[in-house]
Every structure is written in C-alpha cells, then in structure tokens.
Design a protein around this motif. Structure first.
Motif, PDB file in Angstrom:
ATOM      1  N   ILE A   1       0.850  -1.196   0.000  1.00  0.00           N
ATOM      2  CA  ILE A   1       0.000   0.000   0.000  1.00  0.00           C
ATOM      3  C   ILE A   1       0.884   1.244   0.000  1.00  0.00           C
ATOM      4  O   ILE A   1       1.855   1.338   0.759  1.00  0.00           O
ATOM      5  CB  ILE A   1      -0.891   0.049   1.256  1.00  0.00           C
ATOM      6  CG1 ILE A   1      -1.830  -1.156   1.310  1.00  0.00           C
ATOM      7  CG2 ILE A   1      -1.696   1.352   1.301  1.00  0.00           C
ATOM      8  CD1 ILE A   1      -2.614  -1.255   2.621  1.00  0.00           C
ATOM      9  N   GLY A   2       0.529   2.186  -0.846  1.00  0.00           N
ATOM     10  CA  GLY A   2       1.115   3.520  -0.792  1.00  0.00           C
ATOM     11  C   GLY A   2      -0.023   4.526  -0.866  1.00  0.00           C
ATOM     12  O   GLY A   2      -0.978   4.323  -1.612  1.00  0.00           O
TER      13      GLY A   2
ATOM     14  N   GLU B   1       0.470  -0.111   9.013  1.00  0.00           N
ATOM     15  CA  GLU B   1       1.707   0.611   8.664  1.00  0.00           C
ATOM     16  C   GLU B   1       1.367   1.911   7.941  1.00  0.00           C
ATOM     17  O   GLU B   1       1.975   2.954   8.189  1.00  0.00           O
ATOM     18  CB  GLU B   1       2.591  -0.248   7.759  1.00  0.00           C
ATOM     19  CG  GLU B   1       3.439  -1.279   8.459  1.00  0.00           C
ATOM     20  CD  GLU B   1       4.332  -2.020   7.465  1.00  0.00           C
ATOM     21  OE1 GLU B   1       4.786  -1.408   6.470  1.00  0.00           O
ATOM     22  OE2 GLU B   1       4.567  -3.216   7.673  1.00  0.00           O
ATOM     23  N   ALA B   2       0.413   1.833   7.023  1.00  0.00           N
ATOM     24  CA  ALA B   2       0.027   3.018   6.264  1.00  0.00           C
ATOM     25  C   ALA B   2      -0.544   4.089   7.190  1.00  0.00           C
ATOM     26  O   ALA B   2      -0.287   5.282   7.003  1.00  0.00           O
ATOM     27  CB  ALA B   2      -0.995   2.639   5.188  1.00  0.00           C
ATOM     28  N   ARG B   3      -1.296   3.669   8.182  1.00  0.00           N
ATOM     29  CA  ARG B   3      -1.856   4.634   9.127  1.00  0.00           C
ATOM     30  C   ARG B   3      -0.747   5.358   9.895  1.00  0.00           C
ATOM     31  O   ARG B   3      -0.776   6.586  10.043  1.00  0.00           O
ATOM     32  CB  ARG B   3      -2.792   3.933  10.123  1.00  0.00           C
ATOM     33  CG  ARG B   3      -3.520   4.911  11.029  1.00  0.00           C
ATOM     34  CD  ARG B   3      -4.379   4.236  12.085  1.00  0.00           C
ATOM     35  NE  ARG B   3      -5.319   5.194  12.651  1.00  0.00           N
ATOM     36  CZ  ARG B   3      -4.976   6.160  13.506  1.00  0.00           C
ATOM     37  NH1 ARG B   3      -3.713   6.279  13.905  1.00  0.00           N
ATOM     38  NH2 ARG B   3      -5.877   7.014  13.961  1.00  0.00           N
ATOM     39  N   ALA B   4       0.242   4.594  10.377  1.00  0.00           N
ATOM     40  CA  ALA B   4       1.353   5.204  11.110  1.00  0.00           C
ATOM     41  C   ALA B   4       2.102   6.210  10.230  1.00  0.00           C
ATOM     42  O   ALA B   4       2.505   7.284  10.692  1.00  0.00           O
ATOM     43  CB  ALA B   4       2.302   4.117  11.607  1.00  0.00           C
ATOM     44  N   GLU B   5       2.276   5.871   8.953  1.00  0.00           N
ATOM     45  CA  GLU B   5       2.946   6.773   8.013  1.00  0.00           C
ATOM     46  C   GLU B   5       2.137   8.049   7.799  1.00  0.00           C
ATOM     47  O   GLU B   5       2.686   9.153   7.804  1.00  0.00           O
ATOM     48  CB  GLU B   5       3.135   6.055   6.669  1.00  0.00           C
ATOM     49  CG  GLU B   5       4.448   5.349   6.516  1.00  0.00           C
ATOM     50  CD  GLU B   5       5.570   6.343   6.285  1.00  0.00           C
ATOM     51  OE1 GLU B   5       5.743   6.821   5.148  1.00  0.00           O
ATOM     52  OE2 GLU B   5       6.288   6.652   7.257  1.00  0.00           O
ATOM     53  N   LEU B   6       0.830   7.909   7.600  1.00  0.00           N
ATOM     54  CA  LEU B   6      -0.004   9.096   7.381  1.00  0.00           C
ATOM     55  C   LEU B   6      -0.013  10.010   8.591  1.00  0.00           C
ATOM     56  O   LEU B   6       0.049  11.236   8.455  1.00  0.00           O
ATOM     57  CB  LEU B   6      -1.436   8.682   7.042  1.00  0.00           C
ATOM     58  CG  LEU B   6      -1.789   8.402   5.586  1.00  0.00           C
ATOM     59  CD1 LEU B   6      -3.293   8.259   5.428  1.00  0.00           C
ATOM     60  CD2 LEU B   6      -1.261   9.482   4.651  1.00  0.00           C
ATOM     61  N   VAL B   7      -0.085   9.419   9.779  1.00  0.00           N
ATOM     62  CA  VAL B   7      -0.053  10.231  11.000  1.00  0.00           C
ATOM     63  C   VAL B   7       1.260  11.004  11.078  1.00  0.00           C
ATOM     64  O   VAL B   7       1.281  12.213  11.378  1.00  0.00           O
ATOM     65  CB  VAL B   7      -0.247   9.339  12.249  1.00  0.00           C
ATOM     66  CG1 VAL B   7       0.082  10.112  13.523  1.00  0.00           C
ATOM     67  CG2 VAL B   7      -1.673   8.798  12.305  1.00  0.00           C
TER      68      VAL B   7
ATOM     69  N   THR C   1       3.316   8.356   1.348  1.00  0.00           N
ATOM     70  CA  THR C   1       3.898   7.423   2.319  1.00  0.00           C
ATOM     71  C   THR C   1       5.017   6.622   1.666  1.00  0.00           C
ATOM     72  O   THR C   1       5.143   6.575   0.446  1.00  0.00           O
ATOM     73  CB  THR C   1       2.835   6.436   2.839  1.00  0.00           C
ATOM     74  OG1 THR C   1       2.445   5.552   1.760  1.00  0.00           O
ATOM     75  CG2 THR C   1       1.619   7.144   3.376  1.00  0.00           C
ATOM     76  N   THR C   2       5.790   5.968   2.491  1.00  0.00           N
ATOM     77  CA  THR C   2       6.697   4.944   1.994  1.00  0.00           C
ATOM     78  C   THR C   2       5.864   3.724   1.608  1.00  0.00           C
ATOM     79  O   THR C   2       4.646   3.687   1.808  1.00  0.00           O
ATOM     80  CB  THR C   2       7.721   4.551   3.075  1.00  0.00           C
ATOM     81  OG1 THR C   2       7.003   4.141   4.251  1.00  0.00           O
ATOM     82  CG2 THR C   2       8.632   5.711   3.429  1.00  0.00           C
ATOM     83  N   VAL C   3       6.498   2.711   1.047  1.00  0.00           N
ATOM     84  CA  VAL C   3       5.804   1.470   0.695  1.00  0.00           C
ATOM     85  C   VAL C   3       5.454   0.726   1.983  1.00  0.00           C
ATOM     86  O   VAL C   3       6.321   0.429   2.807  1.00  0.00           O
ATOM     87  CB  VAL C   3       6.686   0.584  -0.209  1.00  0.00           C
ATOM     88  CG1 VAL C   3       5.983  -0.738  -0.504  1.00  0.00           C
ATOM     89  CG2 VAL C   3       7.015   1.320  -1.500  1.00  0.00           C
ATOM     90  N   CYS C   4       4.157   0.450   2.167  1.00  0.00           N
ATOM     91  CA  CYS C   4       3.679  -0.178   3.399  1.00  0.00           C
ATOM     92  C   CYS C   4       3.130  -1.572   3.093  1.00  0.00           C
ATOM     93  O   CYS C   4       2.528  -1.800   2.041  1.00  0.00           O
ATOM     94  CB  CYS C   4       2.578   0.672   4.039  1.00  0.00           C
ATOM     95  SG  CYS C   4       3.102   2.360   4.450  1.00  0.00           S
ATOM     96  N   ARG C   5       3.321  -2.481   4.022  1.00  0.00           N
ATOM     97  CA  ARG C   5       2.811  -3.849   3.843  1.00  0.00           C
ATOM     98  C   ARG C   5       1.373  -3.993   4.326  1.00  0.00           C
ATOM     99  O   ARG C   5       0.624  -4.817   3.812  1.00  0.00           O
ATOM    100  CB  ARG C   5       3.706  -4.826   4.614  1.00  0.00           C
ATOM    101  CG  ARG C   5       5.128  -4.913   4.089  1.00  0.00           C
ATOM    102  CD  ARG C   5       5.190  -5.721   2.818  1.00  0.00           C
ATOM    103  NE  ARG C   5       6.471  -5.565   2.131  1.00  0.00           N
ATOM    104  CZ  ARG C   5       6.759  -6.109   0.952  1.00  0.00           C
ATOM    105  NH1 ARG C   5       5.838  -6.821   0.326  1.00  0.00           N
ATOM    106  NH2 ARG C   5       7.920  -5.919   0.384  1.00  0.00           N
ATOM    107  N   THR C   6       1.013  -3.234   5.321  1.00  0.00           N
ATOM    108  CA  THR C   6      -0.309  -3.385   5.941  1.00  0.00           C
ATOM    109  C   THR C   6      -0.996  -2.031   6.073  1.00  0.00           C
ATOM    110  O   THR C   6      -0.360  -0.975   6.013  1.00  0.00           O
ATOM    111  CB  THR C   6      -0.192  -4.008   7.342  1.00  0.00           C
ATOM    112  OG1 THR C   6       0.509  -3.076   8.201  1.00  0.00           O
ATOM    113  CG2 THR C   6       0.561  -5.335   7.308  1.00  0.00           C
TER     114      THR C   6
ATOM    115  N   VAL D   1      -7.259   5.505   5.602  1.00  0.00           N
ATOM    116  CA  VAL D   1      -6.750   4.152   5.812  1.00  0.00           C
ATOM    117  C   VAL D   1      -7.824   3.126   5.470  1.00  0.00           C
ATOM    118  O   VAL D   1      -7.537   2.056   4.912  1.00  0.00           O
ATOM    119  CB  VAL D   1      -6.249   3.980   7.259  1.00  0.00           C
ATOM    120  CG1 VAL D   1      -5.799   2.550   7.512  1.00  0.00           C
ATOM    121  CG2 VAL D   1      -5.098   4.950   7.536  1.00  0.00           C
ATOM    122  N   CYS D   2      -9.063   3.446   5.758  1.00  0.00           N
ATOM    123  CA  CYS D   2     -10.175   2.554   5.432  1.00  0.00           C
ATOM    124  C   CYS D   2     -10.257   2.307   3.932  1.00  0.00           C
ATOM    125  O   CYS D   2     -10.351   1.150   3.486  1.00  0.00           O
ATOM    126  CB  CYS D   2     -11.482   3.160   5.946  1.00  0.00           C
ATOM    127  SG  CYS D   2     -12.972   2.255   5.455  1.00  0.00           S
TER     128      CYS D   2
END
Length: 370
Positions: free
Chosen positions: A9-10, A65-71, A57-62, A245-246
């Motif tokens: 996910i990006g 992870e994407a939520r933490a990046e966006l925050v 975001t960076t490349v996220c696996r889950t 994120v949803c």
C-alpha cells in the motif's frame, strides 16, 4: 504461474494550506518545501497550485503501517505550516477560496500543464487521495483494473469531501470529480485486453505528441508510470486519517480477492465503462444517501446496502488474512455517521457559515495526529 503480487500500500494525499484568520487558501508551498528538506525529505511535494501540499507514504505492507505513516506525515506538514501560523485541512475542495486567486507553482512541470490545459489548469483547485496497490504482474494488473472498476463508485461514496465550490453549496457530494472531468483522459478507465493493449494506447499518444509520458493519463485507476502499482485516483482526499486508511484497506482487499479468484481460475464479471460511469455519477451526486445500480440484478439499491455487500460478501473472507478487518470495517462508522461531505453540510446547515466549515475541516484533519 506468475509470482504472487506484493499487495503493498502507498497513499498520496493533497492538503489545503490555510490562513486561520481569513480561512482562505494561502500560497506557501515553496517555503514549506525549503523548511521540510531535512525532516520529510522526498515525501513532501508541490502540486499545481502554491496553496496545495502533497505527501506520499513509503511502501507499506499493511493498513496499520500506512496509518502510522499518514499520522507521521500529517503531523510533519502541520508542524511546517504552523511555523508561519498556518493550518492544514484535508477536503476535496476548499469551501470558500476561488481558483481565480491562486498562484501556479513555478516549476517547469506545472508550467507545461498550464500551457497545455490553459484555464482548465487554473481551475483545477482540487484535492485527492491516491492509493497505490503493488502488483508486479502487468497482465494481472490490467485484469484487476478491468474488474475492480465496478467497485470504484462504492468506495468514492465513502470518501466524498467536496460539497462546496467558491462559496456555493453545489448540491453534489464530490464536486471535485466534476472539476477534474474537464481534463482529458480522466474518469473510469476503459477496458483493456492486456497490458500490451494499454501500452499500445499510451505509446500512440506519446508518439503523436498528445502526452509526454504515461503520467498524463489521469484515469480514476491507472497503471502507475513509475512503480509496479495499480493507482486508484477516484477518491476525494479524506478529512480524517481513519477514513483514508479505510479506503486504502478496501482497495488492497479488493485486489487480493481478485488475485485469489484468478489463482483458482475464477473472476468477477466485467461491466461496461458506460454503466460504471452511471454509478460514478450517482456517487458524485448523492454519496452514501443515494442508490447505486446492481448490474447483475439490474436494479438500483441503497448505496449503503451495496457497500455492505462488498465488505461482507466479497472481501469479508480476506480481511483477516490481510490483518485489516478493523480498518475495513471503519466503513460502517462512515456509513453510520456520514462522510466528510455530510459533516460539512450539517455544519453549514447549523451555522450558515462556511468559515465554520473550514474550522471543522482543520479540526478533523488533526484528529489522531496532534
């Protein structure tokens, strides 16, 4: 059999830079980029207008992870804007500010867009969420794009955040979609037989100097020009982190489910471009409060009913496999409480003030971030 896709996910988000005193947009991206060189490096970018800041975001696996990046990115951008007393808001259009007053970012790439698109470029004062899902197999990427088109209006319903335009209640939930439609090569993508079919389409446009490269193909979903991803571009930018994120988790689950079907020699029915565009219009106009067409049954049903069916019947069995059930099921909260567009309209009905709507957007953009 081709290698299993990464399903990474990006997320890219485009934010509004706002003067909290006037509530109007503020041209400030050049200063933000200079100030952010050390902290956010390449993850903060300019956009066509100086009052827009884009993050990726960076490349996220889950989804988690994407939520933490966006925050992290939202917090960083808010901090950069705050150094000059400015605020950040996340919505598909600004409720008040006019495109006439906005400055174009002085970069060669945007000068080219302005030259090609003329007044349409100046009018493109809109803000979107782009979701990238990693798919390394190019033919599966096209196959997935053909099929997933059916579900894209469903997801747009969940993300609507642009009911106002230049101080007017448009009566639409995603006016951003209407503004962007003025550009060529936009909207629901057409059907392609294979990746080579898509490449032939792109290469003819390049050879005839219609476009310089694939980045100027702006479909609602497209094979990304630079990365092995299917890029979903249909959604308004989401006001709350949890909303973004949803929708990312839903797109990841849709692609994962389509891969599992393909692996077992099955697929989902492919519907015509014109029929899917009909559903997109319904999503743009009414959002969650309208009806979408179930093309299989050839009946219209409440949007919430078809979205619930998508979550429970189609991707429900892969949510736990991806570890994203919590993020996907946030859609129930959106359907219960309304989208950003619904909340903006409710605030305007209560207060009769678009300034109050801007204040609400600033506050909600900060939720879970500051």
């Amino acid at each position: 059999m081709p290698e299993t896709p990464s399903f990474t996910i990006g997320i890219e988000e485009e934010y509004q830079i706002i003067d909290p005193q006037t509530r109007e947009l503020k041209s400030y991206i050049t200063e933000m980029l200079e100030a952010g060189k050390m902290t956010l490096r390449e993850q903060v970018k300019a956009e066509l207008h100086q009052s827009i800041v884009e993050v990726g975001t960076t490349v996220c696996r889950t989804a988690a992870e994407a939520r933490a990046e966006l925050v992290r990115l939202r917090h960083g951008v808010m901090e950069l804007a705050g150094r000059n007393g400015l605020k950040i808001a996340s919505a598909g259009t600004h409720p008040i500010s006019s495109w006439v007053d906005q400055e174009i970012t002085p970069l060669e790439r945007y000068a080219g867009v302005k030259q090609d698109m003329q007044i349409l470029a100046q009018q493109l004062l809109i803000f979107g969420t782009h979701i990238h899902i990693g798919i390394e197999d190019q033919d599966f990427l096209i196959d997935a794009m053909n099929v997933v088109r059916y579900f894209m209006p469903h997801v747009l319903c969940l993300s609507t955040s642009s009911p106002f335009w230049i101080g007017q209640n448009t009566g639409l939930k995603s006016y951003r979609s209407i503004v962007f439609r003025n550009f060529p090569r936009t909207g629901i993508p057409p059907f392609f037989f294979s990746y080579s079919d898509f490449a032939r389409y792109r290469d003819i446009l390049v050879q005839t100097r219609s476009i310089p490269d694939g980045t100027k193909i702006w479909f609602d979903a497209r094979p990304n020009h630079s990365y092995p991803t299917l890029e979903f571009r249909i959604c308004d930018v989401c006001t709350r982190v949890d909303e973004a994120v949803c929708i990312a988790a839903i797109f990841q689950a849709l692609i994962f489910k389509l891969w599992k079907l393909r692996r077992d020699n099955m697929t989902f029915r492919v519907y015509s471009h014109s029929l899917i565009e009909e559903n997109k219009w319904r999503a743009v106009r009414y959002g969650l409060d309208g009806k979408l067409i179930d093309f299989g049954k050839q009946v219209e049903l409440p949007a919430r009913e078809l979205i619930r069916e998508m979550i429970e019947w189609f991707i429900g069995d892969v949510a736990d496999e991806l570890g994203s059930r919590k993020e996907i099921e946030y859609a129930y909260h959106i359907m219960d409480k309304g989208t950003s567009a619904d909340r903006q309209l409710a605030t305007f009905r209560r207060n009769g003030s678009l300034q109050a709507v801007v204040d609400q957007l600033i506050e909600e953009t900060q939720e879970g971030v500051l």
